[in-house]
Design an enzyme around this catalytic site. Structure first.
Site: not given
Length: 312
Positions: A9, A252, A203, A119, A94-95
């Protein structure tokens, strides 16, 4: 050895994917399939904006994935290259880990899009707007950043969310704690602290409700074993077992993105070239994190794809 890597992101921009879709039927197919899977005109939003709507977590996450996978599909369908033949590992920030797993066949495209929509929505709902915050610490290493976060917490959540490279660490937690950390950066020899324009504190432990939602979603849509191992964000080590990958994706959500360590792990295994698909965000981090000389390539446009095909 070569790794295909996928951005997270912050890499979204209005107009993303449009030139690729104009030039390539393979890219258009990806965007159409994602639109159909989500029941929304995501590609129109990617192409035309508005930016504030594209930046919403639930839109940005599937959009960034779709753009990366469209780039890969052009490479594969029109260039004749395949991930299995040309990459030894995949990884994503991440994503981007979902993009990496989709690229490696662990999830199909429609499932990946729906998982990322879920998500994004779950992360947004986990913490009321204004309660959490994130900040980038520039000129900070991981040890100093954690000491600062611990000092600023004062009973609230404040922790390292992203260990991006040796000079950039992102912290996450309650807004008050993160703001205290930014105010204290000079005391810890950190060059600068910058609050990030994000809608939730990703996170960190405040995301537990989102982790629970993803455990349910991944239970209903479990991954298959990937064609090549994924370097997992939360362990910075290779994973190939489907059940392990599912558990790591749940972890995660609240866990640290160990990107700097992931680059080091890939370098130690023997990866000498990193190919970033759909962005130019990770390549500089790779260069700053690697201990030796590694090659990085960012692939966004048709020209980039053609240049990569010649180099493979």
């Amino acid at each position: 050895m070569r790794a295909f890597i996928f951005p997270g992101q912050g890499s979204q921009t209005v107009g993303m994917g449009k030139a690729l879709a104009d030039a390539s039927p393979a890219a258009r197919e990806v965007f159409e399939e994602v639109d159909e899977a989500l029941g929304q005109k995501l590609f129109k939003l990617m192409s035309e904006g508005p930016e504030d709507e594209l930046t919403l977590t639930e839109n940005a996450q599937p959009a960034i994935m779709a753009n990366a996978i469209a780039t890969l599909r052009v490479l594969e369908k029109e260039g004749g290259a395949t991930l299995a033949a040309n990459a030894d590992y995949v990884a994503g920030h991440s994503l981007g880990e979902y993009s990496a797993l989709c690229a490696a066949g662990a999830f199909d495209l429609a499932t990946t899009a729906r998982l990322l929509k879920t998500r994004g929505q779950a992360m947004q709902r986990a913490v009321p707007v204004g309660v959490g915050a994130m900040a980038a610490l520039l000129g900070a290493d991981i040890e100093t950043a954690q000491k600062l976060a611990d000092a600023a917490a004062e009973g609230e959540v404040c922790t390292v969310a992203n260990d991006n490279d040796p000079s950039q660490v992102v912290i996450s937690g309650h807004r008050g704690a993160v703001e205290r950390a930014v105010a204290l950066v000079k005391d810890y020899g950190i060059k600068r602290g910058v609050l990030l324009p994000v809608s939730a504190p990703f996170h960190c432990p405040l995301m537990q409700a989102a982790a629970d939602a993803m455990a349910e979603a991944l239970g209903a849509n479990p991954p298959a074993a990937p064609l090549v191992p994924v370097i997992a964000n939360v362990t910075a080590s290779p994973a190939s077992d489907a059940d392990t990958i599912r558990d790591l994706l749940v972890a995660q959500v609240t866990g640290r993105v160990r990107w700097r360590e992931s680059v080091g792990a890939m370098e130690a295994i023997g990866v000498g070239q990193f190919v970033e698909l759909g962005g130019k965000i990770l390549s500089p981090m790779v260069k700053r994190s690697a201990s030796g000389e590694v090659g990085t390539v960012s692939v966004i446009s048709m020209d980039d794809i053609e240049a990569l095909l010649k180099a493979l």
